[in-house]
Design a protein around this motif. Structure first.
Motif, PDB file in Angstrom:
ATOM      1  N   VAL A  39       0.824  -1.200   0.000  1.00  0.00           N
ATOM      2  CA  VAL A  39       0.000   0.000   0.000  1.00  0.00           C
ATOM      3  C   VAL A  39       0.861   1.254   0.000  1.00  0.00           C
ATOM      4  CG1 VAL A  39      -1.961  -1.124   1.104  1.00  0.00           C
ATOM      5  CG2 VAL A  39      -0.229  -0.012   2.524  1.00  0.00           C
ATOM      6  N   ALA A  40       0.228   2.377  -0.311  1.00  0.00           N
ATOM      7  CA  ALA A  40       0.863   3.689  -0.293  1.00  0.00           C
ATOM      8  C   ALA A  40      -0.226   4.712  -0.041  1.00  0.00           C
ATOM      9  CB  ALA A  40       1.566   3.964  -1.617  1.00  0.00           C
ATOM     10  N   ASP A  41       0.186   5.914   0.360  1.00  0.00           N
ATOM     11  CA  ASP A  41      -0.796   6.930   0.746  1.00  0.00           C
ATOM     12  C   ASP A  41      -0.840   8.118  -0.206  1.00  0.00           C
ATOM     13  OD1 ASP A  41       1.537   8.306   1.349  1.00  0.00           O
ATOM     14  OD2 ASP A  41       1.389   7.928   3.503  1.00  0.00           O
ATOM     15  N   GLY A  42      -0.285   7.956  -1.402  1.00  0.00           N
ATOM     16  CA  GLY A  42      -0.265   9.044  -2.363  1.00  0.00           C
ATOM     17  C   GLY A  42       1.101   9.673  -2.506  1.00  0.00           C
ATOM     18  N   GLY A  43       1.992   9.465  -1.536  1.00  0.00           N
ATOM     19  CA  GLY A  43       3.347   9.998  -1.601  1.00  0.00           C
ATOM     20  C   GLY A  43       4.261   9.097  -2.398  1.00  0.00           C
ATOM     21  N   ASP A  44       5.563   9.267  -2.206  1.00  0.00           N
ATOM     22  CA  ASP A  44       6.506   8.453  -2.977  1.00  0.00           C
ATOM     23  C   ASP A  44       6.295   6.976  -2.661  1.00  0.00           C
ATOM     24  OD1 ASP A  44       7.405   9.300  -0.468  1.00  0.00           O
ATOM     25  OD2 ASP A  44       9.470   8.819  -0.905  1.00  0.00           O
ATOM     26  N   GLY A  45       6.350   6.165  -3.685  1.00  0.00           N
ATOM     27  CA  GLY A  45       6.054   4.736  -3.571  1.00  0.00           C
ATOM     28  C   GLY A  45       4.669   4.375  -4.063  1.00  0.00           C
ATOM     29  N   THR A  46       3.853   5.375  -4.401  1.00  0.00           N
ATOM     30  CA  THR A  46       2.480   5.116  -4.828  1.00  0.00           C
ATOM     31  C   THR A  46       2.439   4.397  -6.172  1.00  0.00           C
ATOM     32  OG1 THR A  46       1.565   6.962  -3.565  1.00  0.00           O
ATOM     33  CG2 THR A  46       0.326   6.253  -5.492  1.00  0.00           C
ATOM     34  N   THR A  47       3.257   4.835  -7.113  1.00  0.00           N
ATOM     35  CA  THR A  47       3.275   4.179  -8.422  1.00  0.00           C
ATOM     36  C   THR A  47       3.742   2.725  -8.285  1.00  0.00           C
ATOM     37  OG1 THR A  47       3.696   6.263  -9.558  1.00  0.00           O
ATOM     38  CG2 THR A  47       4.254   4.255 -10.745  1.00  0.00           C
ATOM     39  N   ALA A  48       4.763   2.505  -7.472  1.00  0.00           N
ATOM     40  CA  ALA A  48       5.260   1.142  -7.270  1.00  0.00           C
ATOM     41  C   ALA A  48       4.182   0.242  -6.692  1.00  0.00           C
ATOM     42  CB  ALA A  48       6.482   1.159  -6.356  1.00  0.00           C
ATOM     43  N   ALA A  49       3.391   0.771  -5.764  1.00  0.00           N
ATOM     44  CA  ALA A  49       2.303  -0.020  -5.179  1.00  0.00           C
ATOM     45  C   ALA A  49       1.265  -0.369  -6.240  1.00  0.00           C
ATOM     46  CB  ALA A  49       1.662   0.745  -4.027  1.00  0.00           C
ATOM     47  N   ALA A  50       0.958   0.575  -7.122  1.00  0.00           N
ATOM     48  CA  ALA A  50      -0.013   0.301  -8.182  1.00  0.00           C
ATOM     49  C   ALA A  50       0.507  -0.773  -9.133  1.00  0.00           C
ATOM     50  CB  ALA A  50      -0.327   1.587  -8.941  1.00  0.00           C
ATOM     51  N   ILE A  51       1.792  -0.713  -9.479  1.00  0.00           N
ATOM     52  CA  ILE A  51       2.377  -1.715 -10.371  1.00  0.00           C
ATOM     53  C   ILE A  51       2.344  -3.090  -9.701  1.00  0.00           C
ATOM     54  CG2 ILE A  51       4.533  -2.431 -11.476  1.00  0.00           C
ATOM     55  CD1 ILE A  51       5.087   0.628 -11.855  1.00  0.00           C
ATOM     56  N   ALA A  52       2.620  -3.124  -8.400  1.00  0.00           N
ATOM     57  CA  ALA A  52       2.548  -4.392  -7.670  1.00  0.00           C
ATOM     58  C   ALA A  52       1.134  -4.957  -7.661  1.00  0.00           C
ATOM     59  CB  ALA A  52       3.037  -4.202  -6.237  1.00  0.00           C
ATOM     60  N   ALA A  53       0.143  -4.066  -7.774  1.00  0.00           N
ATOM     61  CA  ALA A  53      -1.259  -4.498  -7.777  1.00  0.00           C
ATOM     62  C   ALA A  53      -1.746  -4.885  -9.169  1.00  0.00           C
ATOM     63  CB  ALA A  53      -2.137  -3.385  -7.225  1.00  0.00           C
ATOM     64  N   GLY A  54      -0.869  -4.842 -10.173  1.00  0.00           N
ATOM     65  CA  GLY A  54      -1.242  -5.307 -11.497  1.00  0.00           C
ATOM     66  C   GLY A  54      -1.318  -4.238 -12.571  1.00  0.00           C
ATOM     67  N   PHE A  55      -1.111  -2.973 -12.212  1.00  0.00           N
ATOM     68  CA  PHE A  55      -1.062  -1.922 -13.221  1.00  0.00           C
ATOM     69  C   PHE A  55       0.176  -2.126 -14.103  1.00  0.00           C
ATOM     70  CE2 PHE A  55      -4.105  -0.173 -10.452  1.00  0.00           C
ATOM     71  CZ  PHE A  55      -4.636   1.017 -10.945  1.00  0.00           C
ATOM     72  N   THR A  56       0.119  -1.621 -15.321  1.00  0.00           N
ATOM     73  CA  THR A  56       1.250  -1.700 -16.241  1.00  0.00           C
ATOM     74  C   THR A  56       2.170  -0.504 -16.020  1.00  0.00           C
ATOM     75  OG1 THR A  56      -0.100  -2.821 -17.888  1.00  0.00           O
ATOM     76  CG2 THR A  56       1.939  -1.809 -18.661  1.00  0.00           C
ATOM     77  N   ARG A  57       3.469  -0.779 -16.004  1.00  0.00           N
ATOM     78  CA  ARG A  57       4.464   0.276 -15.803  1.00  0.00           C
ATOM     79  C   ARG A  57       4.740   1.000 -17.118  1.00  0.00           C
ATOM     80  NH1 ARG A  57       9.332   0.843 -12.560  1.00  0.00           N
ATOM     81  NH2 ARG A  57      10.967   1.892 -13.749  1.00  0.00           N
ATOM     82  N   HIS A  58       4.745   2.327 -17.070  1.00  0.00           N
ATOM     83  CA  HIS A  58       5.108   3.157 -18.214  1.00  0.00           C
ATOM     84  C   HIS A  58       6.190   4.140 -17.777  1.00  0.00           C
ATOM     85  CE1 HIS A  58       1.650   2.183 -20.973  1.00  0.00           C
ATOM     86  NE2 HIS A  58       1.160   1.748 -19.822  1.00  0.00           N
TER      87      HIS A  58
END
Length: 374
Positions: A39-58
């Protein structure tokens, strides 16, 4: 067992935290059923958490806070939902070590990153703000998206918050038309207004290298910026300057509210929705959360507090792991956390704690498993 922890800043990503905790738990309870939602709260690390949840990295090449090019990452899901983290483009990590630029750091690259997300097909954007090197009120971001900020000579004002004192006119009519059809959620754990004693320059300027004089300059410049925007777009500009979240990330929250018609929501609430926490929680009987430092800030919208509140509402026990613990048992209990396991209880030297965070976290997880699962 559900592990829903944030990163340990400077030592472990949220994904790595989950991996080490899982390893420690299974040493004590082999075959334990463990699920992880970093998880993340909107700060740094938020994109990484989304990618870990299955989002595609760009990735996109954008302008860093001091004008140099940087590579920034955003995350995109098949339904058009994007997660864009402003720190990826305009964060403190992009400054030369020990060198700050409080008056001149720009959010221009964040605007470029938002454009990249639109180009990739985003129709809904979770805009995580935090960890910024900037205090420019989001002017740089809006300029990258097509706005014009001109001085008395009709020339573009220079980058950064300081030069906004020279702003004479603002024109938002050139903003990318795709923004009008894009839902943008401002995800932040900061509810400060734009200016004043609790505003972005006064509260967060010093950690970005701003002296007392710089803080005064930035506060006056942002107040002037809001006045010019009020002349350009009407009363909503003045209203948004006082709104919760306007002061987030050096005032980029204000730029998002005024220029992008963003909706402000506490970052952890947004991210738990986006990351699929509720379905995972529905399958869990026990939750482990955590972050690098459990302290007073944790109680004000940080990830562990959001996880604990959701789990408590579901009647599920929560314990935490952390690098260091600076909350009393009473404060932990009030937040819904039964107990916290700190790495500093195992290794008193902070430097070694950071360097050996993974193995230490596995040992902490073993203790947790013996206390609660055996």
């Amino acid at each position: 067992m559900l592990i829903a922890a944030d990163k340990f800043k400077g030592s472990l990503t949220a994904v790595e935290v989950a991996g080490h905790v899982t390893a420690g738990l299974r040493r004590v309870v082999p075959g334990l059923d463990v699920a992880a939602v970093p998880v993340a709260d909107g700060g740094d690390g938020t994109t990484a958490a989304a990618i870990a949840a299955g989002f595609t990295r760009h990735e996109a090449r954008v302008t860093g806070p001091t004008g140099e090019p940087v590579t920034a990452t955003f995350a995109l899901r098949g339904d058009g939902t994007a997660v864009v983290e402003m720190a990826e483009a305009s964060g403190l990590q992009h400054l030369p070590k020990g060198v700050f630029a409080p008056l001149t750091a720009t959010t221009y690259g964040t605007g470029e990153l938002l454009l990249a997300a639109l180009d990739a097909g985003a129709t809904s954007i979770v805009f995580g703000v935090g960890g910024s090197a900037t205090t420019d009120g989001g002017a740089g971001m809006l300029a990258a998206l097509g706005a014009r900020f001109l001085d008395a000579n009709g020339e573009p004002v220079a980058p950064g918050g300081g030069p906004l004192r020279e702003l004479a006119t603002a024109d938002l009519s050139g903003l990318d038309p795709r923004l009008a059809g894009t839902e943008i959620v401002l995800a932040s754990d900061v509810d400060n207004p734009l200016t004043g004693p609790k505003g972005a320059p006064a509260v967060y300027g010093p950690q970005k290298g701003a002296s007392e004089a710089d803080v005064a300059t930035l506060d006056a410049a942002l107040a002037h910026y809001a006045e010019v925007l009020e002349r350009a777009v009407g009363a909503k500009a003045a209203e948004h300057a006082l709104a919760p979240g306007a002061g987030a990330a050096g005032g980029i929250g204000y730029g998002a509210l005024v220029g992008l018609d963003a909706t402000f929501r506490p970052g952890i609430d947004v991210m738990l929705d986006v990351l699929g926490f509720a379905p995972a929680l529905a399958r869990a009987t026990f939750v482990i959360t955590g972050e690098g430092s459990l302290d007073e800030q944790t109680l004000h919208g940080k990830a562990p507090a959001g996880v604990a509140a959701a789990a408590r509402a579901a009647g599920i026990d929560v314990v935490a792991v952390c690098g260091r613990l600076q909350l009393s048992r009473e404060a932990l209990a009030a937040s819904g956390i039964r107990r916290a396991y700190a790495l500093t209880d195992l290794e008193s030297d902070p430097a070694r704690c950071m360097a050996e965070a993974g193995p230490l976290l596995e040992r902490a997880a073993e203790s947790l498993a013996r206390d609660f699962l055996v």
